[in-house]
Scaffold this motif. Structure first.
Motif, PDB file in Angstrom:
ATOM      1  N   ARG A  11       0.849  -1.205   0.000  1.00  0.00           N
ATOM      2  CA  ARG A  11       0.000   0.000   0.000  1.00  0.00           C
ATOM      3  C   ARG A  11       0.879   1.247   0.000  1.00  0.00           C
ATOM      4  N   TYR A  12       0.244   2.397  -0.212  1.00  0.00           N
ATOM      5  CA  TYR A  12       0.971   3.668  -0.166  1.00  0.00           C
ATOM      6  C   TYR A  12       1.507   3.920   1.248  1.00  0.00           C
ATOM      7  N   MET A  13       2.703   4.495   1.293  1.00  0.00           N
ATOM      8  CA  MET A  13       3.284   4.917   2.571  1.00  0.00           C
ATOM      9  C   MET A  13       2.525   6.153   3.080  1.00  0.00           C
ATOM     10  N   LYS A  14       2.402   6.255   4.400  1.00  0.00           N
ATOM     11  CA  LYS A  14       1.798   7.456   4.985  1.00  0.00           C
ATOM     12  C   LYS A  14       2.704   7.986   6.096  1.00  0.00           C
ATOM     13  N   LEU A  18       6.388   6.558   9.179  1.00  0.00           N
ATOM     14  CA  LEU A  18       7.798   6.988   9.118  1.00  0.00           C
ATOM     15  C   LEU A  18       8.706   6.336  10.165  1.00  0.00           C
ATOM     16  N   PRO A  19       8.279   6.202  11.449  1.00  0.00           N
ATOM     17  CA  PRO A  19       9.192   5.547  12.406  1.00  0.00           C
ATOM     18  C   PRO A  19       9.585   4.134  11.955  1.00  0.00           C
ATOM     19  N   GLN A  20       8.613   3.352  11.495  1.00  0.00           N
ATOM     20  CA  GLN A  20       8.921   1.987  11.049  1.00  0.00           C
ATOM     21  C   GLN A  20       9.758   1.987   9.775  1.00  0.00           C
ATOM     22  N   VAL A  21       9.434   2.909   8.873  1.00  0.00           N
ATOM     23  CA  VAL A  21      10.160   2.969   7.595  1.00  0.00           C
ATOM     24  C   VAL A  21      11.622   3.346   7.843  1.00  0.00           C
ATOM     25  N   GLU A  22      11.829   4.335   8.719  1.00  0.00           N
ATOM     26  CA  GLU A  22      13.209   4.775   8.990  1.00  0.00           C
ATOM     27  C   GLU A  22      13.997   3.701   9.731  1.00  0.00           C
ATOM     28  N   ALA A  23      13.320   2.969  10.607  1.00  0.00           N
ATOM     29  CA  ALA A  23      14.005   1.869  11.311  1.00  0.00           C
ATOM     30  C   ALA A  23      14.407   0.784  10.320  1.00  0.00           C
ATOM     31  N   LEU A  24      13.531   0.479   9.398  1.00  0.00           N
ATOM     32  CA  LEU A  24      13.824  -0.535   8.374  1.00  0.00           C
ATOM     33  C   LEU A  24      15.003  -0.101   7.504  1.00  0.00           C
ATOM     34  N   ASP A  25      14.978   1.155   7.110  1.00  0.00           N
ATOM     35  CA  ASP A  25      16.065   1.704   6.274  1.00  0.00           C
ATOM     36  C   ASP A  25      17.415   1.584   6.994  1.00  0.00           C
ATOM     37  N   THR A  31      24.523   3.062   4.860  1.00  0.00           N
ATOM     38  CA  THR A  31      24.306   4.509   4.932  1.00  0.00           C
ATOM     39  C   THR A  31      22.812   4.780   4.711  1.00  0.00           C
ATOM     40  N   PRO A  32      22.055   4.865   5.803  1.00  0.00           N
ATOM     41  CA  PRO A  32      20.611   5.119   5.646  1.00  0.00           C
ATOM     42  C   PRO A  32      20.351   6.508   5.058  1.00  0.00           C
ATOM     43  N   TRP A  33      19.149   6.717   4.608  1.00  0.00           N
ATOM     44  CA  TRP A  33      18.777   8.046   4.100  1.00  0.00           C
ATOM     45  C   TRP A  33      18.863   9.068   5.240  1.00  0.00           C
ATOM     46  N   PRO A  34      19.287  10.299   4.928  1.00  0.00           N
ATOM     47  CA  PRO A  34      19.351  11.344   5.962  1.00  0.00           C
ATOM     48  C   PRO A  34      17.971  11.591   6.593  1.00  0.00           C
ATOM     49  N   GLU A  35      17.993  12.023   7.846  1.00  0.00           N
ATOM     50  CA  GLU A  35      16.743  12.299   8.564  1.00  0.00           C
ATOM     51  C   GLU A  35      15.875  13.261   7.752  1.00  0.00           C
ATOM     52  N   GLY A  36      14.622  12.991   7.672  1.00  0.00           N
ATOM     53  CA  GLY A  36      13.697  13.874   6.967  1.00  0.00           C
ATOM     54  C   GLY A  36      13.503  13.505   5.505  1.00  0.00           C
ATOM     55  N   SER A  37      14.314  12.598   4.975  1.00  0.00           N
ATOM     56  CA  SER A  37      14.225  12.284   3.540  1.00  0.00           C
ATOM     57  C   SER A  37      12.910  11.604   3.169  1.00  0.00           C
ATOM     58  N   PHE A  38      12.491  10.638   3.988  1.00  0.00           N
ATOM     59  CA  PHE A  38      11.232   9.952   3.662  1.00  0.00           C
ATOM     60  C   PHE A  38      10.057  10.917   3.834  1.00  0.00           C
ATOM     61  N   PRO A  44       2.899  16.917   0.056  1.00  0.00           N
ATOM     62  CA  PRO A  44       1.696  16.876  -0.787  1.00  0.00           C
ATOM     63  C   PRO A  44       1.977  17.033  -2.280  1.00  0.00           C
ATOM     64  N   ASP A  45       2.998  17.814  -2.662  1.00  0.00           N
ATOM     65  CA  ASP A  45       3.245  18.018  -4.100  1.00  0.00           C
ATOM     66  C   ASP A  45       4.314  17.059  -4.639  1.00  0.00           C
ATOM     67  N   SER A  46       4.605  16.012  -3.902  1.00  0.00           N
ATOM     68  CA  SER A  46       5.644  15.074  -4.337  1.00  0.00           C
ATOM     69  C   SER A  46       5.196  14.283  -5.561  1.00  0.00           C
ATOM     70  N   ALA A  47       6.128  14.061  -6.476  1.00  0.00           N
ATOM     71  CA  ALA A  47       5.835  13.222  -7.644  1.00  0.00           C
ATOM     72  C   ALA A  47       6.345  11.802  -7.426  1.00  0.00           C
ATOM     73  N   SER A  48       6.820  11.516  -6.213  1.00  0.00           N
ATOM     74  CA  SER A  48       7.387  10.187  -5.952  1.00  0.00           C
ATOM     75  C   SER A  48       6.288   9.166  -5.668  1.00  0.00           C
ATOM     76  N   ILE A  49       6.623   7.920  -5.937  1.00  0.00           N
ATOM     77  CA  ILE A  49       5.737   6.817  -5.562  1.00  0.00           C
ATOM     78  C   ILE A  49       6.392   6.124  -4.367  1.00  0.00           C
ATOM     79  N   CYS A  50       5.701   6.143  -3.230  1.00  0.00           N
ATOM     80  CA  CYS A  50       6.254   5.557  -1.996  1.00  0.00           C
ATOM     81  C   CYS A  50       5.301   4.466  -1.526  1.00  0.00           C
ATOM     82  N   LEU A  51       5.790   3.238  -1.503  1.00  0.00           N
ATOM     83  CA  LEU A  51       4.951   2.108  -1.093  1.00  0.00           C
ATOM     84  C   LEU A  51       5.606   1.359   0.056  1.00  0.00           C
ATOM     85  N   VAL A  52       4.779   0.718   0.847  1.00  0.00           N
ATOM     86  CA  VAL A  52       5.304  -0.188   1.873  1.00  0.00           C
ATOM     87  C   VAL A  52       4.636  -1.557   1.699  1.00  0.00           C
ATOM     88  N   ALA A  53       5.348  -2.577   2.156  1.00  0.00           N
ATOM     89  CA  ALA A  53       4.770  -3.919   2.245  1.00  0.00           C
ATOM     90  C   ALA A  53       4.532  -4.174   3.724  1.00  0.00           C
TER      91      ALA A  53
END
Ligand SMILES: CC(C)(COP(=O)(O)OP(=O)(O)OC[C@H]1O[C@@H](n2cnc3c(N)ncnc32)[C@H](O)[C@@H]1OP(=O)(O)O)[C@@H](O)C(=O)NCCC(=O)NCCS
Length: 169
Positions: A11-14, A18-25, A31-38, A44-53
């Protein structure tokens, strides 16, 4: 794919994820993504597709076990990150996430997909080659942490026939 594939909902990430996504990363990358990246990807104006399983188990809270972020840049869908928690690897979850993201990218106008991958990342290379990506270039010393080379991979033809064929395999 493993026969004992778990029951997984893609499903789409919401923001609440974020806490679970950042822990997984952090668990999955040196080298995890910098804080705030996800969070930035979810603006709201993001063109990215962000999904989680999400793993659905009876009598337990759903648990995020995989993440994919795809950047839409003109006609290209760039795989920005893809990760599955170590305990759940080898069960087809990354493949499921990637195919779902590519289908959404196609609907959004993408006609090819691109990505960079560490040259030593055998599991990821198997996954991408299995989906039809091909190596088209080398970026020497691309990764800042280890100065490892990156392979540039592309899936040149992203269309509904290709995706349908991948979904059946
Ligand atoms: C790469 C990664 C996302 C794969 O996740 P996964 O859920 O285990 O992958 P899947 O189970 O969907 O595997 C799909 C295919 O990849 C290949 N594959 C996966 N793990 C493999 C391994 N350890 N060795 C060889 N091939 C492997 C298989 O060909 C598999 O195809 P099959 O279904 O025919 O067996 C996972 O290993 C990971 O999170 N790694 C750390 C983060 C990372 O490197 N991300 C990629 C950045 S480019």
């Amino acid at each position: 794919m493993s026969p004992q594939a778990p029951k997984v909902n893609v499903r789409y990430m919401k923001l609440a994820d974020l806490p679970q996504v950042e822990a997984l990363d952090s668990v999955c990358f040196r080298t995890p993504w910098p804080e705030g990246s996800f969070r930035y990807e979810l603006r709201p104006d993001s063109a990215s597709i962000c999904l989680v399983a999400e793993l659905e188990e009876a009598e337990a809270e759903p648990q995020i076990i995989g993440v994919v972020v795809v950047w839409l840049i003109a006609e290209a869908a760039e795989i920005a990150t893809l990760a599955v928690t170590p305990e759940q690897r080898g069960k087809g979850i990354a493949r499921q996430l990637l195919i779902s993201a590519l289908r959404l990218a196609l609907q959004a106008g993408a006609r090819k997909s691109i990505l960079e991958v560490r040259i030593s990342n055998t599991p990821a290379l198997h996954l991408y080659y299995g989906l039809g990506f091909q190596a088209v270039g080398l970026r020497p010393g691309y990764y800042e942490d280890t100065h490892e080379d990156a392979l540039l991979l592309t899936l040149d033809r992203l269309d509904s026939h290709v995706l349908k064929a991948l979904e059946k395999t």
